[in-house]
Design a protein around this motif. Sequence first.
Motif, PDB file in Angstrom:
ATOM      1  N   ASN A  79       0.903 119.315  50.786  1.00  0.00           N
ATOM      2  CA  ASN A  79       2.295 119.099  50.377  1.00  0.00           C
ATOM      3  C   ASN A  79       2.552 119.376  48.905  1.00  0.00           C
ATOM      4  O   ASN A  79       3.711 119.403  48.487  1.00  0.00           O
ATOM      5  N   TRP A  80       1.485 119.557  48.143  1.00  0.00           N
ATOM      6  CA  TRP A  80       1.684 119.906  46.732  1.00  0.00           C
ATOM      7  C   TRP A  80       1.079 121.261  46.411  1.00  0.00           C
ATOM      8  O   TRP A  80       1.800 122.192  46.104  1.00  0.00           O
ATOM      9  N   TYR A  81      -0.235 121.408  46.508  1.00  0.00           N
ATOM     10  CA  TYR A  81      -0.822 122.670  46.056  1.00  0.00           C
ATOM     11  C   TYR A  81      -0.369 123.851  46.912  1.00  0.00           C
ATOM     12  O   TYR A  81       0.146 124.847  46.388  1.00  0.00           O
ATOM     13  N   VAL A  82      -0.560 123.757  48.221  1.00  0.00           N
ATOM     14  CA  VAL A  82      -0.214 124.892  49.081  1.00  0.00           C
ATOM     15  C   VAL A  82       1.285 125.153  49.053  1.00  0.00           C
ATOM     16  O   VAL A  82       1.732 126.300  48.902  1.00  0.00           O
ATOM     17  N   ARG A  83       2.072 124.094  49.200  1.00  0.00           N
ATOM     18  CA  ARG A  83       3.532 124.283  49.220  1.00  0.00           C
ATOM     19  C   ARG A  83       4.034 124.874  47.913  1.00  0.00           C
ATOM     20  O   ARG A  83       4.850 125.794  47.907  1.00  0.00           O
TER      21      ARG A  83
END
Length: 350
Positions: free
Chosen positions: A16-20
């Motif tokens: 929810n943070w790095y990939v998004r």
Amino acid sequence: YGATLAVEPFLDDLTNWYVRRSRRRFWKSEQDADKNEAYATLYQVLTTLCRLLAPFTPFVTEAMYQNLVRSVDPDAPESVHHTDWPQADPAAVDEALLARMALARGVVTLGHSARNSAGIKLRQPLARALVHLEPDAGDLDEELVALVRDELNVKEVAFADDVSDLVTYRLLPDNRTLGPRFGKRFPAVRAALEAQDPQTAVRRLRAGLPLPLDLEGEEVELTPEEVLVREVPRKGLAVASERWVTVAVDTVLTPELVAEGLAREVIRRVQSLRKEADFNLDDRIVTLYHAEGILAEAIQTWEDFIAAETLSVELRPDQPEPEMHVGEFRVGGHALRIGVRRAQEKTSEV
């Protein structure tokens, strides 16, 4: 079971943070250093996580290992269960950066809460967010301010020196605990709370300190659990706060902001069609649409933005082609029909 609990929040951070937040780095067509670094970081995380989880989920991690490692390196150990357990590197931990990032994410969470309290979707852009940080909260550099601005979908992030610029407070006694404690003197407790300076009192309570009151000549103390704090946002703002941080969002919607919000809703619909059509993450597509009124105007105004966000090499008003994947929606009360196909696909002759 208990050992895996530490992995769950990490997976949330990863997805929810790095990939998004790295999607644009993955999507870009040029194979530059930034894109390679984004993939290299993700690869390092996934392969390390694979080894870490191998004792807990042996079959899934084996499949991951074969796909991620053995498929590109035949000389690697034959199985994930033949590899070494990953070792932490304390020297690689930047505590100051982690603290600043935690603050930024806290601001984002409060901003989302403020939006929800006003019933405003995250896809609807807003003019500004106002942030008040108490001295002990830390600070945000320009890069993290830009992250907050993007996450809250606002045009500007500004900092307020005084929390009273954003919100006023009303202090109320907790009837269940203070009623039995003070009996007939309970109305005097309510009056004493109303006489307090709200900002000073709230600062003490959120620090976990007792609040002293002069109750008919007697000094008494109320714990933070015995005082209810009601936030009253300034006009045109929605506010959320926690301990040292208060975040407000401007809830006034101009026609320009409404149009951009409609465009973002269109993006969501196109993305859902991409998923339904089982397109690859980086597939370029052709998008045709039929809309009327202010929705059509919003799409035309934000055409380049919609095309970039949906990887549409062609975006134009027209009825969908026969071979397209088609969806019909209601956006802002207006009908919308969309058709998508991969850019390299050709429609048959009619």
